[in-house]
Design a protein around this motif. Structure first.
Motif, PDB file in Angstrom:
ATOM      1  N   ASP A 243       1.848  62.141  15.058  1.00 46.72           N
ATOM      2  CA  ASP A 243       0.648  62.403  14.267  1.00 46.72           C
ATOM      3  C   ASP A 243      -0.188  63.495  14.913  1.00 46.72           C
ATOM      4  N   SER A 244      -1.381  63.175  15.355  1.00 46.06           N
ATOM      5  CA  SER A 244      -2.296  64.199  15.881  1.00 46.06           C
ATOM      6  C   SER A 244      -2.248  64.331  17.404  1.00 46.06           C
ATOM      7  N   GLN A 245      -1.256  63.711  18.048  1.00 45.86           N
ATOM      8  CA  GLN A 245      -1.171  63.788  19.505  1.00 45.86           C
ATOM      9  C   GLN A 245      -0.933  65.226  19.960  1.00 45.86           C
ATOM     10  N   SER A 246      -1.713  65.693  20.909  1.00 46.74           N
ATOM     11  CA  SER A 246      -1.527  67.039  21.459  1.00 46.74           C
ATOM     12  C   SER A 246      -0.306  67.064  22.368  1.00 46.74           C
TER      13      SER A 246
ATOM     14  N   GLU B  76      21.458  69.494  19.070  1.00 43.67           N
ATOM     15  CA  GLU B  76      22.391  68.380  19.192  1.00 43.67           C
ATOM     16  C   GLU B  76      22.343  67.429  18.003  1.00 43.67           C
ATOM     17  N   ARG B  77      21.195  67.325  17.336  1.00 47.62           N
ATOM     18  CA  ARG B  77      21.049  66.345  16.254  1.00 47.62           C
ATOM     19  C   ARG B  77      19.967  66.756  15.272  1.00 47.62           C
ATOM     20  N   GLN B  78      19.984  66.119  14.099  1.00 47.45           N
ATOM     21  CA  GLN B  78      18.913  66.318  13.132  1.00 47.45           C
ATOM     22  C   GLN B  78      17.720  65.475  13.564  1.00 47.45           C
ATOM     23  N   LEU B  79      16.554  66.100  13.627  1.00 41.49           N
ATOM     24  CA  LEU B  79      15.382  65.389  14.120  1.00 41.49           C
ATOM     25  C   LEU B  79      14.132  65.935  13.455  1.00 41.49           C
ATOM     26  N   TYR B  80      13.376  65.035  12.806  1.00 44.32           N
ATOM     27  CA  TYR B  80      12.068  65.406  12.257  1.00 44.32           C
ATOM     28  C   TYR B  80      11.011  64.976  13.255  1.00 44.32           C
ATOM     29  N   ILE B  81      10.142  65.913  13.650  1.00 42.53           N
ATOM     30  CA  ILE B  81       9.076  65.616  14.609  1.00 42.53           C
ATOM     31  C   ILE B  81       7.750  66.096  14.041  1.00 42.53           C
ATOM     32  N   ASN B  82       6.775  65.216  14.057  1.00 42.74           N
ATOM     33  CA  ASN B  82       5.419  65.558  13.641  1.00 42.74           C
ATOM     34  C   ASN B  82       4.491  65.378  14.848  1.00 42.74           C
ATOM     35  N   HIS B  83       3.731  66.422  15.182  1.00 44.39           N
ATOM     36  CA  HIS B  83       2.832  66.332  16.337  1.00 44.39           C
ATOM     37  C   HIS B  83       1.563  67.119  16.055  1.00 44.39           C
ATOM     38  N   GLY B  84       0.626  67.013  16.978  1.00 48.80           N
ATOM     39  CA  GLY B  84      -0.655  67.691  16.824  1.00 48.80           C
ATOM     40  C   GLY B  84      -0.624  69.093  17.408  1.00 48.80           C
ATOM     41  N   THR B  85      -1.771  69.522  17.876  1.00 44.40           N
ATOM     42  CA  THR B  85      -1.905  70.891  18.383  1.00 44.40           C
ATOM     43  C   THR B  85      -1.187  71.064  19.722  1.00 44.40           C
ATOM     44  N   VAL B  86      -0.816  72.303  19.987  1.00 42.87           N
ATOM     45  CA  VAL B  86      -0.188  72.641  21.265  1.00 42.87           C
ATOM     46  C   VAL B  86      -1.283  73.051  22.250  1.00 42.87           C
ATOM     47  N   LEU B  87      -1.257  72.446  23.429  1.00 39.63           N
ATOM     48  CA  LEU B  87      -2.235  72.798  24.452  1.00 39.63           C
ATOM     49  C   LEU B  87      -1.932  74.208  24.946  1.00 39.63           C
ATOM     50  N   LYS B  88      -2.805  75.165  24.625  1.00 36.26           N
ATOM     51  CA  LYS B  88      -2.483  76.568  24.840  1.00 36.26           C
ATOM     52  C   LYS B  88      -3.177  77.189  26.048  1.00 36.26           C
ATOM     53  N   ALA B  89      -3.906  76.414  26.815  1.00 35.66           N
ATOM     54  CA  ALA B  89      -4.609  76.996  27.966  1.00 35.66           C
ATOM     55  C   ALA B  89      -3.617  77.634  28.935  1.00 35.66           C
ATOM     56  N   ASP B  90      -2.630  76.829  29.362  1.00 37.56           N
ATOM     57  CA  ASP B  90      -1.610  77.358  30.272  1.00 37.56           C
ATOM     58  C   ASP B  90      -0.741  78.388  29.571  1.00 37.56           C
ATOM     59  N   LEU B  91      -0.504  78.156  28.293  1.00 39.16           N
ATOM     60  CA  LEU B  91       0.331  79.080  27.533  1.00 39.16           C
ATOM     61  C   LEU B  91      -0.275  80.473  27.498  1.00 39.16           C
ATOM     62  N   GLN B  92      -1.566  80.550  27.173  1.00 43.41           N
ATOM     63  CA  GLN B  92      -2.204  81.862  27.094  1.00 43.41           C
ATOM     64  C   GLN B  92      -2.254  82.534  28.464  1.00 43.41           C
ATOM     65  N   LYS B  93      -2.484  81.721  29.494  1.00 47.65           N
ATOM     66  CA  LYS B  93      -2.537  82.287  30.843  1.00 47.65           C
ATOM     67  C   LYS B  93      -1.187  82.868  31.255  1.00 47.65           C
ATOM     68  N   GLU B  94      -0.117  82.080  30.972  1.00 53.48           N
ATOM     69  CA  GLU B  94       1.211  82.532  31.357  1.00 53.48           C
ATOM     70  C   GLU B  94       1.665  83.694  30.486  1.00 53.48           C
TER      71      GLU B  94
ATOM     72  N   THR C  36      15.254  49.177  13.545  1.00 57.59           N
ATOM     73  CA  THR C  36      15.505  50.605  13.316  1.00 57.59           C
ATOM     74  C   THR C  36      14.227  51.376  13.004  1.00 57.59           C
ATOM     75  N   TYR C  37      13.149  50.677  12.690  1.00 55.24           N
ATOM     76  CA  TYR C  37      11.885  51.328  12.306  1.00 55.24           C
ATOM     77  C   TYR C  37      10.736  50.578  12.967  1.00 55.24           C
ATOM     78  N   LEU C  38       9.886  51.301  13.692  1.00 55.29           N
ATOM     79  CA  LEU C  38       8.741  50.679  14.363  1.00 55.29           C
ATOM     80  C   LEU C  38       7.532  51.595  14.235  1.00 55.29           C
ATOM     81  N   ASP C  39       6.445  51.041  13.729  1.00 58.13           N
ATOM     82  CA  ASP C  39       5.198  51.793  13.574  1.00 58.13           C
ATOM     83  C   ASP C  39       4.142  51.188  14.497  1.00 58.13           C
ATOM     84  N   LEU C  40       3.752  51.959  15.515  1.00 58.25           N
ATOM     85  CA  LEU C  40       2.722  51.539  16.476  1.00 58.25           C
ATOM     86  C   LEU C  40       1.514  52.469  16.404  1.00 58.25           C
ATOM     87  N   THR C  41       1.309  53.106  15.273  1.00 57.19           N
ATOM     88  CA  THR C  41       0.191  54.020  15.096  1.00 57.19           C
ATOM     89  C   THR C  41      -1.136  53.304  15.347  1.00 57.19           C
TER      90      THR C  41
END
Length: 595
Positions: free
Chosen positions: A400-403, A418-436, A337-342
């Motif tokens: 963690d710090s994954q973009s 649909e469900r309860q979910l905790y998500i931790n991630h890094g920065t959002v790649l905004k190059a395409d975002l800013q362009k769009e 039920t728990y796996l850490d591959l950091t």
């Protein structure tokens, strides 16, 4: 009968498992002496136990007078003792006398003393070592905790003598207490006799091969201990063999922490043999070792064979070499039920193998897979599996710090419906975002973009005007138009806003009133109707494409705003939810439930 080396040379000592301190309190003096006097061949041991018996309360709750007299004599003799220094505290005999005075005061207040405490005090006297108050107090509690404070060999020896027959202490935590090999040997002797200690933590003590061997040999016989922590002891391949033998024989241990050691390929192979043959372990922590290649592959294979392990921490190793096996593990496991591959050097190729098996997983609830060199698209694929598979049970996903890409944020929003979910991630790649998000249809009519946004949101023209008119002056300036369109997530850049302002401001006075706003809308609708009546080729198709693009840009602007909020609150979120705290609380709660 068991051979031990607690005091002086080795001798035979017998303990009656059926006798407890509660039984003893109901006996008279002679009966207590018969039960508590061990079968010994050494007069010193016999004298030590008799002295402990004298001070124990009888069944009427009274304390023998000999107890106070003996303690006074002990204090008196201490005052005549020559100056000396203890190896643990470095305190001279004057400090020793002060401590003894304190113990005498406690007796005068008639505070009851358990057999373990009496044994500890008499052993300290025999070893000529100063009693430690925290140890004395803890012997009558459920935990003996001495963390980050050196414990001398003699002090630990006295504590171990008292722990042999102790029925109160359930947790012994000697993290970074500098017990060394000798201390580990003492604790091994305790584990052979004591059936009440459930948790043993000897992290960061450099216990050496002999020490860990003694602990593991004792646990082959012990049927009480539930959790063992030997992290940070610089254990190597030889020590992995001792742990393997223990795992093959022990049937009650629920948690093993062997992190921050020096196990490599051979160590991984040996540990895997123990994991395969064990049917009691629920939680195993092998993080911060040097497990890779064959050792890593064998560990993963053993997890596929094992039918009890629910939590596995494999972080900060080299399990990228076992990527194919990890994918297979995800597909076949029924308990994990728990796996850490950091931080395991997992690349895009390795991630592809992992996701192939993860699609079929129905047990994993927590996955930590950050600090790896795979790219943002695989983060999206991972979350898509969570979102699309109703049998997937993921509740916590730590990248963690994954973009991540901007579409990842939209998937988060969809999944959380649909469900309860905790998500931790890094920065959002905004190059395409800013362009769009800043695409202003420079080749198109910005009025059409504005009106299409109003139509898609089903808003009234008067409501839009009031939201843009921030100072309630009944007119809209260029600044108000720009800020209002941004707040409404209407995708226009500065150049498009200038063009729109020029279109709306008919009288060219730098402001737009509601009449001008309405006139612009009527003109737009009139031109649109004329085009439809003319039936120009491709008009309907162009209009459909325009609507789709406007809808996409509105969505991009909304996600851009969301990304900005997430970026600003990332640190606060990480502080609020500590992953390490979550691991520890979950680990202990799982073991307690199983117990």
């Amino acid at each position: 009968m068991a051979t031990r080396a607690y005091i002086g040379t080795a001798r035979d000592v017998h303990f009656d498992d059926k006798v407890t301190e509660h039984h003893i309190s109901d006996l008279n003096g002679k009966e207590r002496e018969e039960y508590l006097t061990p079968i010994v061949r050494d007069p010193i041991m016999e004298m030590k136990y008799k002295e402990a018996i004298k001070g124990f309360p009888n069944r009427r709750g009274k304390v023998d007078n000999t107890k106070v007299i003996a303690r006074k004599n002990r204090t008196s003799s201490a005052t005549q003792r020559t100056e000396h220094t203890d190896s643990y505290t470095g305190v001279s005999s004057s400090g020793f006398r002060n401590r003894l005075d304190t113990f005498t005061d406690m007796e005068e207040e008639k505070k009851e003393e358990t057999i373990s405490q009496a044994t500890y005090l008499s052993t300290c006297k025999h070893l000529n070592v100063e009693p430690t108050p925290i140890i004395l107090k803890s012997l009558n509690e459920d935990s003996l905790i001495i963390k980050y404070h050196p414990v001398g060999n003699l002090s630990l020896k006295a504590a171990c003598v008292a722990l042999v027959a102790n029925t109160m202490v359930a947790t012994v935590d000697l993290t970074h207490a500098d017990i060394g090999t000798t201390g580990a040997v003492y604790l091994g002797d305790v584990l052979r006799e004591n059936l009440y200690i459930l948790d043993l933590i000897i992290a960061e003590n450099n216990v050496g091969s002999e020490g860990i061997k003694c602990i593991c040999e004792a646990l082959q016989e012990n049927r009480a201990l539930k959790y063992l922590n030997v992290s940070g002891n610089k254990l190597t391949e030889v020590d992995a063999g001792a742990i393997r033998d223990m795992l093959l024989e022990n049937t009650t241990l629920k948690g093993l922490n062997a992190s921050h050691n020096e196990f490599t390929d051979i160590g991984g192979v040996l540990l895997a043999e123990g994991i395969e043959g064990n049917d009691s372990i629920l939680d195993i922590d092998l993080s911060w070792n040097h497990l890779r290649q064959k050792g890593a592959r064998r560990i993963i294979e053993s997890l596929m064979v094992n039918t009890t392990i629910a939590r596995a921490d494999l972080s900060f190793n080299g399990f990228h070499d076992a990527a194919v096996g990890i994918g297979e593990l995800m597909a076949v496991t029924t308990t994990l039920t728990y796996l850490d591959l950091t931080s395991n050097r997992i690349t895009d190729v390795d991630m592809a193998h992992f996701l192939k098996g993860f699609e079929r997983n129905e047990t994993l609830e927590t996955l930590l897979i950050g600090k790896n060199p795979y790219t943002a698209p695989f983060c999206k694929q991972l979350l898509q599996i969570v979102c699309n598979n109703p049998k997937n049970k993921i509740k916590e996903l730590d990248l963690d710090s994954q973009s991540v890409e901007i579409e990842f944020l939209d998937l988060i929003h969809t999944t959380r419906k649909e469900r309860q979910l905790y998500i931790n991630h890094g920065t959002v790649l905004k190059a395409d975002l800013q362009k769009e998000a800043t695409d202003d249809f420079s080749s198109s009519d910005p009025m059409m973009v504005l009106m299409e946004c109003i139509a898609q949101r089903q808003l009234k023209l008067v409501d839009i005007f009031q939201s843009l008119d921030r100072d309630d002056s009944k007119t809209i300036t260029r600044t108000e138009l720009r800020e209002g369109l941004q707040s409404l997530n209407i995708p226009m850049s500065g150049r498009a806003i200038d063009k729109l302002m020029k279109k709306l401001d008919v009288d060219d006075n730098g402001e737009v009133d509601f009449a001008e706003f309405m006139e612009a809308q009527r003109e737009y609708l009139k031109k649109k109707q004329e085009k439809e009546e003319a039936g120009a080729a491709g008009v309907q198709q162009d209009e459909t494409k325009m609507k789709e693009k406007v809808a996409k840009l509105i969505k991009m602007r909304r996600l851009a705003k969301m990304a900005k909020v997430l970026d600003s609150s990332t640190e606060k979120t990480k502080k609020k939810l500590s992953i390490d705290a979550f691991k520890m609380s979950s680990r202990r709660s799982n073991m307690n439930e199983s117990s």
